[in-house]
Design a protein around this motif. Sequence first.
Motif, short mmCIF file in Angstrom:
data_model
loop_
_atom_site.label_atom_id
_atom_site.label_comp_id
_atom_site.label_asym_id
_atom_site.label_seq_id
_atom_site.Cartn_x
_atom_site.Cartn_y
_atom_site.Cartn_z
N VAL A 191 26.71 57.31 66.75
CA VAL A 191 26.61 55.91 66.34
C VAL A 191 27.60 55.61 65.23
O VAL A 191 27.89 54.45 64.96
CB VAL A 191 25.19 55.54 65.83
N PHE A 192 28.12 56.66 64.57
CA PHE A 192 29.04 56.42 63.46
C PHE A 192 30.50 56.57 63.84
O PHE A 192 31.39 56.23 63.06
CB PHE A 192 28.75 57.38 62.30
N THR A 193 30.78 57.13 65.02
CA THR A 193 32.18 57.33 65.38
C THR A 193 32.77 56.04 65.95
O THR A 193 32.04 55.13 66.31
CB THR A 193 32.33 58.43 66.44
N ALA A 194 34.10 56.01 66.03
CA ALA A 194 34.82 54.90 66.66
C ALA A 194 34.42 53.56 66.06
O ALA A 194 34.26 52.57 66.76
CB ALA A 194 34.59 54.88 68.17
N SER A 195 34.24 53.52 64.75
CA SER A 195 33.78 52.28 64.12
C SER A 195 34.94 51.52 63.49
O SER A 195 36.06 52.03 63.36
CB SER A 195 32.75 52.62 63.05
N THR A 196 34.64 50.29 63.11
CA THR A 196 35.63 49.46 62.42
C THR A 196 36.11 50.12 61.14
O THR A 196 37.30 50.09 60.81
CB THR A 196 34.99 48.10 62.08
N LEU A 197 35.17 50.76 60.41
CA LEU A 197 35.52 51.38 59.13
C LEU A 197 36.59 52.45 59.33
O LEU A 197 37.59 52.50 58.61
CB LEU A 197 34.28 51.99 58.48
N ILE A 198 36.37 53.34 60.31
CA ILE A 198 37.30 54.45 60.51
C ILE A 198 38.66 53.93 60.95
O ILE A 198 39.71 54.34 60.43
CB ILE A 198 36.72 55.45 61.52
N ALA A 199 38.67 52.98 61.90
CA ALA A 199 39.95 52.39 62.33
C ALA A 199 40.65 51.73 61.15
O ALA A 199 41.87 51.88 60.98
CB ALA A 199 39.71 51.38 63.44
N GLY A 200 39.87 51.04 60.31
CA GLY A 200 40.46 50.36 59.15
C GLY A 200 41.08 51.33 58.17
O GLY A 200 42.15 51.08 57.62
N ILE A 201 40.41 52.48 57.93
CA ILE A 201 40.96 53.46 56.99
C ILE A 201 42.29 54.00 57.51
O ILE A 201 43.25 54.17 56.75
CB ILE A 201 39.95 54.60 56.76
N ILE A 202 42.36 54.25 58.83
CA ILE A 202 43.63 54.76 59.38
C ILE A 202 44.73 53.71 59.25
O ILE A 202 45.85 54.02 58.86
CB ILE A 202 43.43 55.18 60.84
N VAL A 203 44.40 52.46 59.57
CA VAL A 203 45.41 51.40 59.44
C VAL A 203 45.83 51.26 57.98
O VAL A 203 47.01 50.99 57.69
CB VAL A 203 44.88 50.08 60.00
N SER A 204 44.89 51.49 57.05
CA SER A 204 45.25 51.34 55.63
C SER A 204 46.37 52.30 55.24
O SER A 204 47.19 51.99 54.38
CB SER A 204 44.03 51.56 54.75
N MET A 205 46.41 53.48 55.89
CA MET A 205 47.48 54.43 55.59
C MET A 205 48.85 53.86 55.95
O MET A 205 49.86 54.20 55.36
CB MET A 205 47.28 55.72 56.37
#
Lengths: 326, 415
Positions: free
Chosen positions: A172-186
Amino acid sequence: MNANLGLADRLFRGGARAGGAAVLLIMLLVGAFLTFQALEALRVSGWSFVTTQAWDPEAHHFGIAGVLTGTVLIALVAISVSVPLAIGAALYISEYARGGFQRTLVSLVDLMAAIPSVVYGIWGLFLLQPHWLVSGTQGDGLPRWLATYFGWIPFLHVDGYDVNDPLASPTVFTASTLIAGIIVSMMVTPIICSITREVFSQAPVGEREGAYALGATRWGMIRMVVLPFARGGMIGATMLGLGRALGETIAVYLIISPVFVIQPHILQTGASSVSALIAQQVGFATDFGLSALMAAGLALFLLTLVVNFGASMIINRTRSGSVSEA
Amino acid sequence: MSKLATEVAIAPDGAAKSETTVPVRTAAAERAEPRRATGAVARNDVLALVGAAIAAISTTVVVFGRLAPFDSTLGFAVFTYVVFLAIYMLLVSLEQPGPIVRDRLAMVFVHSLAFVALVALAVVVIYTLWRGVRALSHLNFFVQDMSNAGPLQPLTVGGVLHAMIGTLEQIAIALAITVPLGIVCAVFLAEIPGPFSRFVRTIVEAMTALPSIVAGLFIYASAILVLGLDKSGLAAALAISVMMLPIIIRAADVVIRLVPGTLREASYALGSSQWRTVWHVVLPTARSGLTTAVILGTARGIGETSPVLLTAGFTAQINADPTHDPQISLPLLVFDLVRRPDPVMWDRGFGAASVLLALVLLLFVTARVLGGRSAGQLSRGQRRRRRIGSYRDAVRIANRHATAKPADPVEVLDD
């Protein structure tokens, strides 16, 4: 000066003008072609294109409400992670680092901007997500902690997650907006960092020395001289970063599992973005489906266009912006 | 020296004499005023930092190990950092006033943010190379394609040669389109100002906002579906060109506008035409910056996956012909491989990503070596060529007047 142009000069001016016109033609062609192709789908869907949360062009039931919201959410997460990081790094490079080390750091930031987005994507897919953020059979990490203690905040809520269930699946926690956002932040951090550093370094020396002469500490000088001077540049840089984050495709596509409804819970699996939608759907799109994708692409382009023009307007109107090339 | 109480100074004309009295220094007086430390780093600051760090780690170990049921690594780091800040603030505030405490707090905060950014960059690069080593250590990785490498074959079979060929061909075609067009357009924007060039500049700026996937979608719908081009290297190169063109134009425009106006005016004052001024003064002066702009644009273009994803197609074989049949490139191969379910394919994906990263690093270092000089600064070789050219001119002028030989060449060359 234009009175006595020789033949060579006339040729040169004609050639340069032709080059400019050719570029203009290509750019307008892209815009016109996208608009023209998108019209077919837009004529069918009408205004429901911006309110529908589904993607089924064959049944004429499609819209970008869900994916566009998802794009904006991912970009907002990316911006809120990268802005403090980028401005801190920019302050360090322009105000604290000295000499050769300073030049090295400037190069490193430029290098960070040149790293291909697919490399950031596989870093997120193989290291950040499975080992740092959602690790083990219980999905230990920051998202689970946030959902456990701050789940009462609406956008941090996770459906189907129960703290007391020992058999809870981490998916339920994978593939979330948060994780995608952190990668884009890099990917966004180096862009914001290099523009703000440029603006910080243009703060007038006279005012800096004036602040020191009045007894300011280094932080006092930064707060009273550098930050007010650079305010417009910082806002503009943030908006340029936002524009880049909105259009990012590959890293997002690698991480998320697209959904077409509005997903306001940033910790929960199932995020969406316009660019990932296009990448996913082009392969098996019919003519009409392609037209619908063009319309989605056009909407994304208009959004980034507004953000970028806003950024350059803010940069040009402020004191720091009038001297910088951002 | 302190015994020498008088000194005799002789005025330039040697006539007047004056005496200077130097105060007698005693040993006690010299001891009374110790030399002040003017260095930026004071011992107490370092001690406070180290002490706060040790105290923070110890406290966290106690809290996490004995007192509270915490066990996450990230939590450990965050807790340590907060405790460290608190203890450091306390230590500084014992002997310094408020403004300095805030200054130190800001200093620590800025340093740690920069450190986190640097570590993030290092982790991305090193992790990719570290995972890539397993595939890169087999030489076949560089000389074979993927046509014989299934999920069951070990890493000794298969490689990325086909993707390397594809990447090089696609970027070469894209550069052949964007560099001439981009630089001509940038010269137009900078040298022929007017309402039309302002309009073009606005449109170019707007196009930098074009998401790269939309550039790919445009080429897919126009070149492939309407014009009937294959999914091929050429189509991918066109998509990369649409994306790179505005980037290169903007960077080149900035560089050309940085050429000092005085240089142009000097050239006009010597009677040269606008064309001669651009060709012999503006472009050579901006050459270093233009090179950097092109190379950094290339680095951006070479790593773009999304325009290629829609236009190049997938293949496991070497295809050196960019006009027909699918031709894969490095970023696309990485994307394809890491989405397979087999770990051995992931290893190959990381290997391909390492090759791509090495390519980008190489381009980047080249840009730094060639660029980095501002407009008008010459390298040693350029300076030498200028001197030789200048000497030839001197000879020519001297011969025309046929009066005397010019200055000694060695003297001119050793300038």
